[in-house]
Motif scaffolding. Structure first.
Motif, PDB file in Angstrom:
ATOM      1  N   ARG A  46       0.834  -1.205   0.000  1.00  0.00           N
ATOM      2  CA  ARG A  46       0.000   0.000   0.000  1.00  0.00           C
ATOM      3  C   ARG A  46       0.872   1.260   0.000  1.00  0.00           C
ATOM      4  NH1 ARG A  46      -5.253   0.274   1.573  1.00  0.00           N
ATOM      5  NH2 ARG A  46      -4.812   1.932   3.057  1.00  0.00           N
ATOM      6  N   LEU A  47       1.976   1.221   0.748  1.00  0.00           N
ATOM      7  CA  LEU A  47       2.888   2.365   0.757  1.00  0.00           C
ATOM      8  C   LEU A  47       3.566   2.530  -0.604  1.00  0.00           C
ATOM      9  CD1 LEU A  47       4.541   2.056   4.287  1.00  0.00           C
ATOM     10  CD2 LEU A  47       2.997   3.859   3.497  1.00  0.00           C
ATOM     11  N   GLU A  48       3.842   1.422  -1.250  1.00  0.00           N
ATOM     12  CA  GLU A  48       4.418   1.456  -2.600  1.00  0.00           C
ATOM     13  C   GLU A  48       3.469   2.170  -3.564  1.00  0.00           C
ATOM     14  OE1 GLU A  48       4.871  -1.645  -6.266  1.00  0.00           O
ATOM     15  OE2 GLU A  48       4.891  -2.460  -4.233  1.00  0.00           O
ATOM     16  N   TYR A  49       2.182   1.834  -3.462  1.00  0.00           N
ATOM     17  CA  TYR A  49       1.161   2.475  -4.297  1.00  0.00           C
ATOM     18  C   TYR A  49       1.146   3.990  -4.075  1.00  0.00           C
ATOM     19  CZ  TYR A  49      -3.591   4.354  -4.801  1.00  0.00           C
ATOM     20  OH  TYR A  49      -4.673   5.160  -5.073  1.00  0.00           O
ATOM     21  N   LEU A  50       1.198   4.402  -2.822  1.00  0.00           N
ATOM     22  CA  LEU A  50       1.170   5.824  -2.506  1.00  0.00           C
ATOM     23  C   LEU A  50       2.453   6.512  -2.962  1.00  0.00           C
ATOM     24  CD1 LEU A  50      -0.275   8.181  -1.112  1.00  0.00           C
ATOM     25  CD2 LEU A  50       0.774   7.451   1.045  1.00  0.00           C
ATOM     26  N   GLY A  51       3.577   5.867  -2.699  1.00  0.00           N
ATOM     27  CA  GLY A  51       4.860   6.444  -3.078  1.00  0.00           C
ATOM     28  C   GLY A  51       4.980   6.647  -4.579  1.00  0.00           C
ATOM     29  N   ASP A  52       4.423   5.721  -5.348  1.00  0.00           N
ATOM     30  CA  ASP A  52       4.453   5.844  -6.799  1.00  0.00           C
ATOM     31  C   ASP A  52       3.746   7.123  -7.250  1.00  0.00           C
ATOM     32  OD1 ASP A  52       4.734   4.699  -9.601  1.00  0.00           O
ATOM     33  OD2 ASP A  52       2.556   4.824  -9.462  1.00  0.00           O
ATOM     34  N   ALA A  53       2.606   7.414  -6.644  1.00  0.00           N
ATOM     35  CA  ALA A  53       1.851   8.619  -7.000  1.00  0.00           C
ATOM     36  C   ALA A  53       2.612   9.886  -6.602  1.00  0.00           C
ATOM     37  CB  ALA A  53       0.482   8.595  -6.320  1.00  0.00           C
ATOM     38  N   VAL A  54       3.228   9.881  -5.428  1.00  0.00           N
ATOM     39  CA  VAL A  54       3.993  11.041  -4.960  1.00  0.00           C
ATOM     40  C   VAL A  54       5.200  11.279  -5.869  1.00  0.00           C
ATOM     41  CG1 VAL A  54       5.371  11.963  -3.058  1.00  0.00           C
ATOM     42  CG2 VAL A  54       3.227  10.766  -2.572  1.00  0.00           C
ATOM     43  N   LEU A  55       5.870  10.202  -6.254  1.00  0.00           N
ATOM     44  CA  LEU A  55       7.021  10.319  -7.159  1.00  0.00           C
ATOM     45  C   LEU A  55       6.601  10.888  -8.511  1.00  0.00           C
ATOM     46  CD1 LEU A  55       9.110   7.081  -6.537  1.00  0.00           C
ATOM     47  CD2 LEU A  55       9.956   9.419  -6.429  1.00  0.00           C
ATOM     48  N   GLU A  56       5.495  10.395  -9.040  1.00  0.00           N
ATOM     49  CA  GLU A  56       5.011  10.892 -10.337  1.00  0.00           C
ATOM     50  C   GLU A  56       4.827  12.407 -10.291  1.00  0.00           C
ATOM     51  OE1 GLU A  56       3.815   9.532 -13.361  1.00  0.00           O
ATOM     52  OE2 GLU A  56       4.525   7.506 -12.978  1.00  0.00           O
ATOM     53  N   LEU A  57       4.218  12.903  -9.210  1.00  0.00           N
ATOM     54  CA  LEU A  57       3.966  14.334  -9.070  1.00  0.00           C
ATOM     55  C   LEU A  57       5.266  15.129  -8.969  1.00  0.00           C
ATOM     56  CD1 LEU A  57       2.268  16.867  -8.536  1.00  0.00           C
ATOM     57  CD2 LEU A  57       2.176  16.189  -6.124  1.00  0.00           C
ATOM     58  N   LEU A  58       6.150  14.725  -8.060  1.00  0.00           N
ATOM     59  CA  LEU A  58       7.347  15.518  -7.803  1.00  0.00           C
ATOM     60  C   LEU A  58       8.376  15.412  -8.927  1.00  0.00           C
ATOM     61  CD1 LEU A  58       7.775  15.021  -3.952  1.00  0.00           C
ATOM     62  CD2 LEU A  58       6.837  16.980  -5.197  1.00  0.00           C
ATOM     63  N   VAL A  59       8.456  14.262  -9.569  1.00  0.00           N
ATOM     64  CA  VAL A  59       9.337  14.144 -10.733  1.00  0.00           C
ATOM     65  C   VAL A  59       8.794  15.004 -11.874  1.00  0.00           C
ATOM     66  CG1 VAL A  59      10.188  12.572 -12.524  1.00  0.00           C
ATOM     67  CG2 VAL A  59      10.279  11.892 -10.126  1.00  0.00           C
ATOM     68  N   SER A  60       7.486  15.010 -12.062  1.00  0.00           N
ATOM     69  CA  SER A  60       6.867  15.856 -13.088  1.00  0.00           C
ATOM     70  C   SER A  60       7.186  17.327 -12.826  1.00  0.00           C
ATOM     71  CB  SER A  60       5.350  15.653 -13.114  1.00  0.00           C
ATOM     72  OG  SER A  60       5.015  14.330 -13.456  1.00  0.00           O
ATOM     73  N   PHE A 123      11.882   1.412  -2.748  1.00  0.00           N
ATOM     74  CA  PHE A 123      12.107   2.858  -2.814  1.00  0.00           C
ATOM     75  C   PHE A 123      10.776   3.600  -2.836  1.00  0.00           C
ATOM     76  CE2 PHE A 123      12.949   6.903  -4.926  1.00  0.00           C
ATOM     77  CZ  PHE A 123      14.035   7.360  -4.191  1.00  0.00           C
ATOM     78  N   GLU A 124       9.823   3.101  -3.619  1.00  0.00           N
ATOM     79  CA  GLU A 124       8.510   3.742  -3.662  1.00  0.00           C
ATOM     80  C   GLU A 124       7.813   3.668  -2.309  1.00  0.00           C
ATOM     81  OE1 GLU A 124       7.081   3.302  -8.296  1.00  0.00           O
ATOM     82  OE2 GLU A 124       6.675   1.637  -6.933  1.00  0.00           O
ATOM     83  N   ALA A 125       7.944   2.545  -1.627  1.00  0.00           N
ATOM     84  CA  ALA A 125       7.326   2.399  -0.305  1.00  0.00           C
ATOM     85  C   ALA A 125       7.946   3.377   0.688  1.00  0.00           C
ATOM     86  CB  ALA A 125       7.483   0.964   0.199  1.00  0.00           C
ATOM     87  N   PHE A 126       9.263   3.571   0.599  1.00  0.00           N
ATOM     88  CA  PHE A 126       9.933   4.538   1.475  1.00  0.00           C
ATOM     89  C   PHE A 126       9.388   5.947   1.227  1.00  0.00           C
ATOM     90  CE2 PHE A 126      13.185   7.703   2.324  1.00  0.00           C
ATOM     91  CZ  PHE A 126      13.582   7.386   3.622  1.00  0.00           C
ATOM     92  N   ILE A 127       9.211   6.302  -0.037  1.00  0.00           N
ATOM     93  CA  ILE A 127       8.670   7.623  -0.380  1.00  0.00           C
ATOM     94  C   ILE A 127       7.255   7.766   0.179  1.00  0.00           C
ATOM     95  CG2 ILE A 127       7.891   9.091  -2.280  1.00  0.00           C
ATOM     96  CD1 ILE A 127      10.913   9.056  -1.938  1.00  0.00           C
ATOM     97  N   GLY A 128       6.457   6.703   0.072  1.00  0.00           N
ATOM     98  CA  GLY A 128       5.101   6.740   0.626  1.00  0.00           C
ATOM     99  C   GLY A 128       5.108   6.937   2.126  1.00  0.00           C
TER     100      GLY A 128
END
Length: 231
Positions: A46-60, A123-128
């Motif tokens: 679940r944290l991976e799912y959230l982290g992926d969305a946060v990364l998409e936004l901030l990388v964009s 890594f995505e889970a850590f970001i989440g």
């Protein structure tokens, strides 16, 4: 396994407030499934799912300001290179995340700590977890300090994933349409092993396997690239 949070903080430069979030971030599904029902453990999906969305936004956001002359299509393709499995796995390796992840015995024995797909998800889970723990601005600071300085033309070329490379090659040479097929699945639901094949107009180019469909397809694409370039 007890996570050395002092070491995690040292490697990331992040002072962790809610350790429970990061225990979850560093818990792979294989570890959670091996616990008894009376010791229910939450994995990091679940944290991976959230982290992926946060990364998409901030990388964009970063790419928008970093490359003001890029078109929408170029920005989209560049973001895909930054948020792809090889690049996220490389970030996780630099931070030594593989040392801290809690794995099941089977995943441990098969080299899970170095598996690119697992490290990218980690890594995505850590970001989440960081987002929930300290908010978007803290994640932005973390990325600007440890990730974004690496992003330049040379790095982007190195981090293009195998599927993207194969797709670009097929388009350049106008060879036809690529298709990925999962041809075999083994193991219980929590410990699956997939085999994939990639075809170009029904001609098999390569085969690969991995712990996820995505990993198996990447391996198939890598095999196809090697065969293609050796022709």
């Amino acid at each position: 396994m007890v996570i050395d949070f002092e070491k995690v903080e040292q490697m990331t430069g992040v002072y962790i407030q809610n350790r429970n979030l990061f225990v979850q971030a560093f818990t792979h599904t294989s570890f959670a499934h091996e616990r008894k029902s009376s010791q229910r453990v939450s994995d990091n999906e679940r944290l991976e799912y959230l982290g992926d969305a946060v990364l998409e936004l901030l990388v964009s956001e970063f790419l928008y300001y970093r490359f003001p002359k890029m078109s929408e299509g170029e920005l989209t393709r560049t973001r895909a290179r930054v948020v792809c499995e090889p690049s996220l796995a490389s970030f996780a390796r630099e931070l030594q995340f593989g040392k801290f992840v809690r794995l099941g015995k089977g995943e441990e024995l098969t080299g899970g700590r170095e598996r690119p797909s697992l490290l990218a998800d980690l890594f995505e889970a850590f970001i989440g977890a960081l987002y929930l723990d300290q908010g978007l601005e803290k994640v932005r600071q973390f990325l600007h300090k440890l990730v974004f300085p690496q992003i330049n033309g040379t790095w982007l070329d190195q981090m293009t994933d195998a599927k993207s490379q194969l797709q670009e090659l097929a388009q350049q040479e106008k060879r036809g349409l690529l298709e990925y097929r999962i041809v075999d699945v083994q193991g219980p639901a929590h410990d699956r092993f997939f085999s994939a094949e990639v075809y170009l107009d029904d001609r098999k180019l390569g085969k690969g396997s991995g712990r996820s469909k995505k990993e198996a397809e990447q391996q198939a694409a890598s095999a196809a690239l090697k065969a293609w370039k050796s022709q």
